[in-house]
Design a protein around this motif. Structure first.
Motif, mmCIF file in Angstrom:
data_model
loop_
_atom_site.group_PDB
_atom_site.id
_atom_site.type_symbol
_atom_site.label_atom_id
_atom_site.label_comp_id
_atom_site.label_asym_id
_atom_site.label_seq_id
_atom_site.Cartn_x
_atom_site.Cartn_y
_atom_site.Cartn_z
ATOM 1 N N GLY A 57 0.811 -1.212 0.000
ATOM 2 C CA GLY A 57 0.000 0.000 0.000
ATOM 3 C C GLY A 57 0.841 1.258 0.000
ATOM 4 N N ARG A 58 0.413 2.229 -0.778
ATOM 5 C CA ARG A 58 1.115 3.511 -0.851
ATOM 6 C C ARG A 58 0.571 4.515 0.161
ATOM 7 N N ASP A 59 -0.644 4.271 0.688
ATOM 8 C CA ASP A 59 -1.223 5.158 1.694
ATOM 9 C C ASP A 59 -0.654 4.769 3.057
ATOM 10 N N GLN B 196 -2.224 -3.309 4.468
ATOM 11 C CA GLN B 196 -0.911 -3.097 3.864
ATOM 12 C C GLN B 196 -0.889 -3.395 2.368
ATOM 13 N N GLU C 270 -2.460 -3.036 -1.502
ATOM 14 C CA GLU C 270 -3.241 -2.161 -2.374
ATOM 15 C C GLU C 270 -3.465 -2.837 -3.723
ATOM 16 N N SER D 78 -3.920 -1.803 -7.143
ATOM 17 C CA SER D 78 -3.713 -0.541 -7.855
ATOM 18 C C SER D 78 -4.404 -0.506 -9.211
ATOM 19 N N ALA E 43 -7.344 -5.474 1.964
ATOM 20 C CA ALA E 43 -6.717 -4.634 0.946
ATOM 21 C C ALA E 43 -7.542 -3.366 0.766
ATOM 22 N N TYR E 44 -6.989 -2.440 0.016
ATOM 23 C CA TYR E 44 -7.741 -1.246 -0.353
ATOM 24 C C TYR E 44 -7.468 -0.906 -1.811
ATOM 25 N N ARG F 108 -11.786 5.969 -1.894
ATOM 26 C CA ARG F 108 -11.113 4.753 -1.433
ATOM 27 C C ARG F 108 -12.126 3.724 -0.918
#
Length: 160
Positions: free
Chosen positions: A80-82, A89, A91, A93, A120-121, A156
């Motif tokens: 994750g980049r955020d 942790q 992402e 993308s 995930a996000y 998000r």
């Protein structure tokens, strides 16, 4: 159909897929001039994919059609980049499939291969109802965070 790790030799086919699926997914959500500009940068995008596939922090999977060299979709995931505390942790993308593959389960297969059932996000373009509904079916929910981008507002979604 085969889902496999993308390699540098996929850069050209992956670029063409990426250009096509953006137009299919975002028609009506972005001005056509964005698509024209992206296509005018095709050579640069091929080089970028070639570099990122060999060195980037994100892993990319492609769905290859029975027709050799024809890609139907791709997914990219990684750290994750955020940086907010409590955020997963992992992402997602990118996850895109060609419109001809909508409703076939390919998106679900790519998502499962890329992140499984892990927390995930991801960020989704506001107004992209097809993507939002898909991610909600996979257990993602909006967490209230937004990110204004030149190409539109992104919202998000998180899966715990």
């Amino acid at each position: 159909m085969l889902i496999r790790a993308a390699v540098a030799d996929d850069a050209e086919a992956l670029t063409d897929l990426h250009l096509d699926v953006w137009e299919e997914a975002y028609a009506g959500l972005m001005p056509d001039s964005i698509f024209v500009e992206r296509r005018s940068e095709r050579a640069t995008r091929i080089d970028r994919w070639r570099t990122n596939l060999g060195t980037g922090p994100f892993s990319t999977l492609v769905a290859e059609a029975d027709e050799p060299g024809r890609l139907l979709g791709f997914a990219s995931a990684g750290p994750g980049r955020d940086t907010e505390t409590g955020l997963p942790q992992l992402e997602l993308s990118a996850l895109y499939v060609r419109a001809e593959s909508y409703g076939t389960g390919l998106g679900h297969r790519l998502l499962s291969a890329a992140i499984g059932s892990a927390a995930a996000y991801l960020w989704v373009l506001d107004g992209n109802q097809r993507a939002t509904a898909f991610y909600e079916r996979q257990g993602f929910v909006f967490d209230g965070e937004t990110k204004p981008e030149p190409l539109g507002l992104h919202r998000r979604m998180v899966r715990g």
